[in-house]
Design a protein around this motif. Structure first.
Motif, short mmCIF file in Angstrom:
data_model
loop_
_atom_site.label_atom_id
_atom_site.label_comp_id
_atom_site.label_asym_id
_atom_site.label_seq_id
_atom_site.Cartn_x
_atom_site.Cartn_y
_atom_site.Cartn_z
N VAL A 70 0.87 -1.18 0.00
CA VAL A 70 0.00 0.00 0.00
C VAL A 70 0.90 1.23 0.00
O VAL A 70 1.74 1.39 0.89
CB VAL A 70 -0.92 0.02 1.24
N GLU A 71 0.76 2.08 -1.00
CA GLU A 71 1.59 3.28 -1.11
C GLU A 71 1.03 4.38 -0.20
O GLU A 71 -0.07 4.87 -0.41
CB GLU A 71 1.65 3.77 -2.56
N LEU A 72 1.82 4.75 0.80
CA LEU A 72 1.42 5.79 1.73
C LEU A 72 2.43 6.95 1.68
O LEU A 72 3.61 6.74 1.39
CB LEU A 72 1.39 5.25 3.17
N GLU A 106 1.21 9.71 6.39
CA GLU A 106 0.23 8.63 6.54
C GLU A 106 0.88 7.41 7.19
O GLU A 106 0.28 6.78 8.08
CB GLU A 106 -0.34 8.26 5.17
N TYR A 131 -7.65 9.47 4.74
CA TYR A 131 -6.73 9.03 3.68
C TYR A 131 -6.29 7.59 3.91
O TYR A 131 -6.25 6.78 2.98
CB TYR A 131 -5.48 9.92 3.66
N ARG A 166 -9.05 5.01 3.22
CA ARG A 166 -9.30 4.89 1.79
C ARG A 166 -8.22 4.05 1.12
O ARG A 166 -8.52 3.17 0.29
CB ARG A 166 -9.35 6.28 1.16
N LYS A 167 -6.96 4.26 1.48
CA LYS A 167 -5.87 3.53 0.87
C LYS A 167 -5.81 2.07 1.33
O LYS A 167 -5.39 1.19 0.57
CB LYS A 167 -4.54 4.23 1.13
#
Length: 223
Positions: A151-153, A157, A199, A202-203
């Protein structure tokens, strides 16, 4: 405090020389860039522990530098330097990927304190992978996965999720999260914690339900 490898992206050559010299006097290393394009190139190398980024830069402004770094997966902490001090300006910087915000003119002692805070900020665990539900977080690799999918944070985040997972089972108030994750205060009306939780959820997709809202208090993971 360990030596911090600092990149200063500032087009005011006099200020840049003064700050970089004083940072070296504090025992840190400091390299400078005079425009956003060169700054982005250097910051993308992964050779720095911290980037000090002026907002008003030729070529590419500081907000675009920050957002481009985060889009490239660069998690280097960013301290934004700017003469602008409205709530909207601070929120814009944070949304672009900045970790902290310092208004010009600033006292050098405060700059050093902010650098020290960003340099020491990390999950309080022993560095092992944390797992809650389907979410796994590796603090050393700064990597988050859900069902083995990365997961790209953004850096902030990631720090927020790491903080919540590091305090698994404990309800953290919004004030505590601001202090633990951002290290500086926001106007009470800014919903920055709520925004970043949104955010994250959602991710993370369906796995985002590990972050539970405690009405009127804050958030908790793994209760």
């Amino acid at each position: 405090m360990r030596t911090v490898r600092i990149l200063l992206i500032e087009d005011d050559t006099r200020l840049s020389a003064l700050v970089s010299d004083r940072l070296r006097g504090e025992g840190h290393t400091a390299q400078t860039a005079a425009d956003g394009v060169e700054g982005l190139r250097l910051a993308s190398s992964g050779r720095f522990d911290l980037a000090l980024v002026d907002v008003m830069l030729p070529g590419l402004d500081g907000l675009h530098v920050a957002s481009a770094l985060r889009e490239r997966g660069v998690t280097t902490p960013i301290l934004m330097l700017t003469a602008r001090d409205t709530v909207d300006d601070r929120v814009a910087g944070l949304r672009a990927g900045a970790d902290d915000y310092l208004v010009k003119p600033f006292a050098f002692a405060e700059l050093v304190a902010r650098i020290d805070a960003l340099a020491r900020r990390a999950p309080r665990t022993d560095g092992g992978v944390m797992a809650v539900g389907d979410v796994r977080l590796d603090p050393r690799a700064r990597r988050v996965t859900v069902h083995d999918d990365t997961v790209e944070l953004t850096a902030k985040e990631f720090d927020l999720l790491a903080c919540l997972m590091d305090h698994r089972g404990r309800v953290l108030s919004r004030v505590e999260l601001k202090e633990l994750v951002w290290d500086f205060s926001f106007d009470a009306q800014t919903k920055v914690v709520d925004l970043y939780v949104h955010y994250l959820r959602r991710k993370l997709g369906a796995a985002g339900d590990i972050i539970e809202t405690v009405r009127g208090v804050g958030y908790v993971v793994g209760r």
